[in-house]
Scaffold this motif. Structure first.
Motif, PDB file in Angstrom:
ATOM      1  N   GLY C  66      23.655 -68.161 -11.165  1.00 26.84           N
ATOM      2  CA  GLY C  66      22.295 -68.580 -10.777  1.00 26.84           C
ATOM      3  C   GLY C  66      22.293 -68.547  -9.082  1.00 26.84           C
ATOM      4  O   GLY C  66      21.273 -68.048  -8.529  1.00 26.84           O
ATOM      5  N   LEU C  68      24.770 -67.972  -6.865  1.00 24.52           N
ATOM      6  CA  LEU C  68      26.124 -67.673  -6.464  1.00 24.52           C
ATOM      7  C   LEU C  68      26.224 -67.416  -4.777  1.00 24.52           C
ATOM      8  O   LEU C  68      25.139 -67.191  -4.407  1.00 24.52           O
ATOM      9  CB  LEU C  68      26.492 -66.163  -7.180  1.00 24.52           C
ATOM     10  N   ASP C  69      27.290 -67.511  -4.348  1.00 25.88           N
ATOM     11  CA  ASP C  69      27.514 -66.946  -3.032  1.00 25.88           C
ATOM     12  C   ASP C  69      29.040 -66.583  -2.949  1.00 25.88           C
ATOM     13  O   ASP C  69      29.628 -66.632  -3.802  1.00 25.88           O
ATOM     14  CB  ASP C  69      27.062 -67.864  -1.954  1.00 25.88           C
ATOM     15  N   ALA C  99      18.012 -58.164 -10.253  1.00 25.66           N
ATOM     16  CA  ALA C  99      17.306 -58.862  -9.323  1.00 25.66           C
ATOM     17  C   ALA C  99      17.706 -58.045  -7.862  1.00 25.66           C
ATOM     18  O   ALA C  99      16.944 -57.725  -7.261  1.00 25.66           O
ATOM     19  CB  ALA C  99      17.268 -60.146  -9.319  1.00 25.66           C
ATOM     20  N   THR C 100      18.998 -58.080  -7.642  1.00 24.18           N
ATOM     21  CA  THR C 100      19.377 -57.588  -6.094  1.00 24.18           C
ATOM     22  C   THR C 100      20.665 -56.914  -6.618  1.00 24.18           C
ATOM     23  O   THR C 100      21.480 -57.073  -7.350  1.00 24.18           O
ATOM     24  CB  THR C 100      19.889 -58.837  -5.233  1.00 24.18           C
ATOM     25  N   PRO C 101      21.076 -55.927  -5.551  1.00 19.22           N
ATOM     26  CA  PRO C 101      22.559 -54.925  -5.702  1.00 19.22           C
ATOM     27  C   PRO C 101      23.529 -55.932  -5.659  1.00 19.22           C
ATOM     28  O   PRO C 101      24.653 -55.662  -6.292  1.00 19.22           O
ATOM     29  CB  PRO C 101      22.335 -54.259  -4.399  1.00 19.22           C
ATOM     30  N   TYR C 102      23.477 -57.085  -4.763  1.00 19.41           N
ATOM     31  CA  TYR C 102      24.504 -57.915  -4.608  1.00 19.41           C
ATOM     32  C   TYR C 102      24.857 -58.741  -6.099  1.00 19.41           C
ATOM     33  O   TYR C 102      26.076 -58.637  -6.576  1.00 19.41           O
ATOM     34  CB  TYR C 102      24.274 -59.135  -3.646  1.00 19.41           C
ATOM     35  N   ARG C 103      23.933 -59.129  -6.827  1.00 15.93           N
ATOM     36  CA  ARG C 103      24.166 -59.654  -8.118  1.00 15.93           C
ATOM     37  C   ARG C 103      24.925 -58.715  -9.254  1.00 15.93           C
ATOM     38  O   ARG C 103      25.647 -59.072  -9.830  1.00 15.93           O
ATOM     39  CB  ARG C 103      22.725 -60.141  -8.614  1.00 15.93           C
TER      40      ARG C 103
END
Lengths: 264, 264, 264
Positions: C66, C68-69, C99-103
């Motif tokens: 949820g 994350l970093d 939701a995002t490419p990073y996720r």
């Protein structure tokens, strides 16, 4: 005006805007629940690599510095920059303005990025104004409540922002108008993060209401009325927090219109 | 003694001390709400550049290692160093002592900075004592409950601290005295962070009560009585959490005096 | 089947497994309280130097991205690696998949480490499947609900995992079986982190039940029935959150058996 505000409350429920929250650890759960109960959809995220992408899919942004640190300040700047690029509204909550030089340094950087709306208590709004005044005169005023209004006007002018001073009376100001709301209950000050909740709800309204003063007034009117109605059914700050979420979800037009106290 | 403890509860409400909390993510919201309901004012912050300044404006400090990491441990040390410099009290909550070598290494460093008060459950207090005993004998004892008391006495002696073992019976010890409190309710163990709440309330009392054993006893007496009264009105751990906040705010002298069970 | 599920609920209470949660800030408090109310014991920790040691003492692991970093993703990988080494179950909650490419990048790395169980809503399960399909065909389906099932089957096959799609109907799938649960209440979607709570409870059951599909069904059946019963007594999302914790703690066999709707 009351009918317009109620219509705006319905608009949030119908459009269910997605709100990106970069906020503090203490209030994240309550903020998310308050947004859901209002009819909006919360996202909480802070990873640098996804700040731009998150802002692309959200309709508004909350920047709350309550538990800031170096990493999170960078997250904030990345999200703000994209919000500004896309002309999406963002709301600054200057938690603890004036408490430490670090907080004031960060706030000076953030406010310079031109928040659409600023919400704080009287002490925070005054500290934020002082922090952005280069002249030694600062924002003078004889009485403290007047000083907060003078500070809000100064910030509204300097940053072309809508400014909300929340307290026993909520005061919402832009360069042209000043609106007072007299709802709420003293017990609300005994729950952590009521102000943070207010900021998040303002962001939800700013996402779907074009006039940002009207959006801010709608949000503060909703929370003030809800808090007042919920306090009447509460035994203390614990049950008040729960009852506010219930009432945000269930409030009727009749309850809202008959309870709201607003003056311009 | 009971009258003195009630007087201390009123002192916290009247003086509303500002408490700096470097605590874990899980309990921040509840801790802040419990401090507010008790009459104190919470601050939660951890950014390195503001730790000294925050400690300057606060009257006491909570150090809770529940969700520690490298950044937060440095925050803790910065705040503790300034608290010690200014002779302001700080309370150590050794969450999960003994669970991992990393936790024990950090705890050894923190306890060496001489906390004013240490609060943990029996297992944590024993682990903390073992962790600080160089001899292989450790703190021996035949029975486990006795071992916790022996551990608390060892810590009280070695670090000149007041030590609180919380549990079915709360035991508060310093180099001279040992006080037992027998309030509370088993359901309190089914709420996350009740111990963390206790630690924060102890910090609030330590900020305004000169005698730190008396401050710790006052805080634990308040929470134990409140928990017991709240449990009688609760359907389970969810409502208990809410009722504790309500009762912390509304408890009367008659309720407190008639419910409190204390022995020295 | 219903008797077996109730027996599993009692097994969690009796064995009280220790669950390591690397989860998001928003839900930590609720997740910990839900685990306690179910009879399990929560740990929340993320410091790199203690991830291996924490996994050694816990019986199962929750990975929830949820908030994350970079630091937390490393924590997750360290804990997962040790869980896999010790053959302890871990449950992946792909919050915000797509939701995002990073996720999606992080999720691709995590899912490749072969979670024992995956739980998400339909949109997350579909995004996770698309994210792991190299062919351009992807996981095609005419209807959206069918597509989620097709995605779950794809993931179950590719990663030998049990997959749970939670929603109005919860669907639990492995390579051989597909079970549907039709409990719950629409108001549950108005509380933040109900899905995260589900994931944590699944982890608790997976720690003590050998068959992981059966463990997942037991957990989802419990939460669905509890949510449905709690909603009947609630005025809104605030009280529902509290009532769910109370009911998780107090639910009787008669309530569970008479309310549960399950089909295979």
């Amino acid at each position: 005006m009351k009918d317009l505000l109620w219509k705006n409350i319905q608009t949030v429920k119908q459009q269910s805007p997605l709100i990106h929250n970069i906020t503090n650890y203490v209030v994240m759960n309550n903020t998310a629940n308050a947004l859901l109960a209002t009819g909006a959809s919360p996202i909480m995220a802070h990873a640098h690599p996804e700040m731009v992408d998150m802002m692309n899919i959200c309709q508004a942004l909350v920047i709350n510095i309550g538990t800031l640190d170096e990493y999170w300040v960078t997250s904030m700047k990345k999200a703000i920059s994209q919000a500004n690029q896309l002309q999406k509204p963002w709301v600054l909550d200057p938690v603890g303005a004036g408490a430490t030089p670090y907080r004031d340094k960060v706030l000076a950087e953030l406010v310079a990025l031109k928040p659409t709306i600023i919400r704080g208590n009287a002490s925070e709004i005054m500290a934020l104004a002082k922090n952005n005044t280069s002249s030694t005169k600062g924002v003078d005023s004889s009485a403290e409540s007047n000083e907060a209004v003078a500070s809000a006007k100064f910030l509204a002018e300097k940053f072309q922002a809508t400014v909300c001073i929340s307290g026993a009376t909520d005061i919402i100001i832009n360069q042209k108008r000043e609106i007072h709301l007299s709802n709420g209950h003293p017990l609300m000050a005994k729950i952590t993060g009521m102000g943070c909740t207010a900021t998040a709800i303002i962001a939800a309204f700013s996402a779907v209401i074009e006039d940002k003063l009207e959006a801010t007034v709608s949000a503060m009117a909703l929370l003030g009325v809800v808090g007042q109605l919920a306090a009447a059914e509460s035994k203390g700050p614990g049950s008040l927090q729960i009852n506010i979420l219930d009432k945000l979800h269930s409030i009727t037009e009749a309850e809202f219109i008959s309870t709201l106290k607003i003056t311009e």
